[in-house]
Design a protein around this motif. Sequence first.
Motif, short mmCIF file in Angstrom:
data_model
loop_
_atom_site.label_atom_id
_atom_site.label_comp_id
_atom_site.label_asym_id
_atom_site.label_seq_id
_atom_site.Cartn_x
_atom_site.Cartn_y
_atom_site.Cartn_z
N SER A 1 -11.10 -77.89 -39.71
CA SER A 1 -11.48 -77.42 -38.45
C SER A 1 -12.78 -78.15 -37.80
O SER A 1 -13.18 -78.22 -36.56
N VAL A 2 -13.63 -78.69 -38.68
CA VAL A 2 -14.62 -79.81 -38.12
C VAL A 2 -14.46 -80.99 -38.79
O VAL A 2 -15.22 -81.60 -40.05
N ASP A 3 -13.52 -81.87 -38.41
CA ASP A 3 -13.41 -83.26 -38.84
C ASP A 3 -14.19 -84.33 -38.13
O ASP A 3 -14.00 -84.55 -36.88
N THR A 4 -15.20 -84.80 -38.86
CA THR A 4 -16.19 -85.75 -38.24
C THR A 4 -15.67 -87.05 -38.04
O THR A 4 -16.27 -87.78 -37.54
N ASN A 5 -14.50 -87.26 -38.74
CA ASN A 5 -13.89 -88.54 -38.65
C ASN A 5 -12.92 -88.96 -37.82
O ASN A 5 -12.14 -89.83 -37.68
N THR A 6 -12.44 -87.96 -37.11
CA THR A 6 -11.24 -88.03 -36.15
C THR A 6 -11.74 -88.76 -34.79
O THR A 6 -12.87 -88.35 -34.31
N ALA B 1 -16.27 -69.81 -40.49
CA ALA B 1 -15.48 -70.49 -41.27
C ALA B 1 -15.76 -72.01 -41.38
O ALA B 1 -15.18 -72.56 -42.58
N SER B 2 -16.73 -72.28 -40.69
CA SER B 2 -16.98 -73.79 -40.79
C SER B 2 -17.90 -74.23 -41.74
O SER B 2 -18.29 -75.18 -42.00
N TYR B 3 -18.91 -73.12 -41.93
CA TYR B 3 -20.08 -73.57 -42.85
C TYR B 3 -19.90 -72.87 -44.46
O TYR B 3 -19.11 -71.84 -44.46
N THR B 4 -20.84 -73.36 -45.14
CA THR B 4 -20.68 -72.73 -46.60
C THR B 4 -21.40 -71.41 -46.47
O THR B 4 -22.48 -71.21 -45.70
N ALA B 5 -21.13 -70.79 -47.39
CA ALA B 5 -21.48 -69.23 -47.70
C ALA B 5 -23.18 -69.41 -47.98
O ALA B 5 -23.79 -68.56 -47.39
N ALA B 6 -23.63 -70.24 -48.82
CA ALA B 6 -25.25 -70.50 -49.00
C ALA B 6 -25.91 -70.77 -47.87
O ALA B 6 -26.94 -70.10 -47.46
N SER B 7 -25.46 -71.57 -46.94
CA SER B 7 -26.07 -71.89 -45.81
C SER B 7 -26.02 -70.65 -44.85
O SER B 7 -27.00 -70.64 -44.12
N LEU B 8 -24.97 -70.11 -44.66
CA LEU B 8 -24.79 -68.84 -43.84
C LEU B 8 -25.78 -67.76 -44.45
O LEU B 8 -26.37 -66.95 -43.43
N LYS B 9 -25.73 -67.59 -45.44
CA LYS B 9 -26.64 -66.44 -46.02
C LYS B 9 -28.13 -66.85 -45.59
O LYS B 9 -28.72 -65.94 -45.15
N VAL B 10 -28.68 -68.20 -45.72
CA VAL B 10 -30.32 -68.30 -44.98
C VAL B 10 -30.37 -67.86 -43.62
O VAL B 10 -31.25 -67.17 -43.14
N VAL B 11 -29.23 -68.40 -42.84
CA VAL B 11 -29.31 -67.93 -41.34
C VAL B 11 -29.29 -66.31 -41.34
O VAL B 11 -29.92 -65.98 -40.19
N ASP B 12 -28.37 -65.95 -41.96
CA ASP B 12 -28.27 -64.13 -41.89
C ASP B 12 -29.65 -63.65 -42.13
O ASP B 12 -30.09 -62.65 -41.67
N LEU C 1 -27.68 -75.71 -41.53
CA LEU C 1 -26.25 -75.38 -41.96
C LEU C 1 -25.20 -76.44 -42.48
O LEU C 1 -25.50 -77.45 -41.89
N GLU C 2 -24.89 -76.08 -43.50
CA GLU C 2 -23.97 -77.27 -44.14
C GLU C 2 -22.47 -76.90 -43.95
O GLU C 2 -21.98 -75.82 -44.00
N ILE C 3 -21.84 -77.92 -43.62
CA ILE C 3 -20.42 -77.77 -43.14
C ILE C 3 -19.53 -77.81 -44.43
O ILE C 3 -19.83 -78.64 -45.36
N LYS C 4 -18.69 -77.01 -44.42
CA LYS C 4 -17.77 -76.91 -45.76
C LYS C 4 -17.03 -78.14 -45.96
O LYS C 4 -16.60 -78.94 -44.86
N PRO C 5 -16.91 -78.75 -47.14
CA PRO C 5 -16.23 -79.94 -47.50
C PRO C 5 -14.62 -79.61 -47.28
O PRO C 5 -14.33 -78.40 -47.41
#
Length: 111
Positions: free
Chosen positions: A65-70, A12-23, A57-61
């Motif tokens: 759940s993946v807040d890098t500014n906290t 749920a944290s990553y874009t579908a396109a980057s997950l497809k490459v991993v798959d 892997l690209e984090i979904k904008p």
Amino acid sequence: DLINKANGLNRASYTAASLKVVDVEVEKATAVLNNPEATKEEVEAVVAALTKAMSGLEIKPNNPSVDTNTPVKPGDTTASVKTGDDSNLVSVLGAVTSLSVIAYLSRKKKK
């Protein structure tokens, strides 16, 4: 270990396109892992490709759940801090070594 790490990703944290490459790379790596006649070069190639796919892997904008500014508060043991490491080289080399030994032993056993 690398395949397990890829399969254990929070999808749920990553874009579908980057997950497809991993798959795709997980499928290739699994095929090589299950091939008792896989060469060292094949093992090294799939490990490198899967490692590269996972580091891409690209984090979904706007993913809460993946807040890098906290900011991390002192004493907070629930937060993780990104250190810049995208992959653990030791585990990658361990996987390559393990698969190489398995391939060597299976070839030796056949002779």
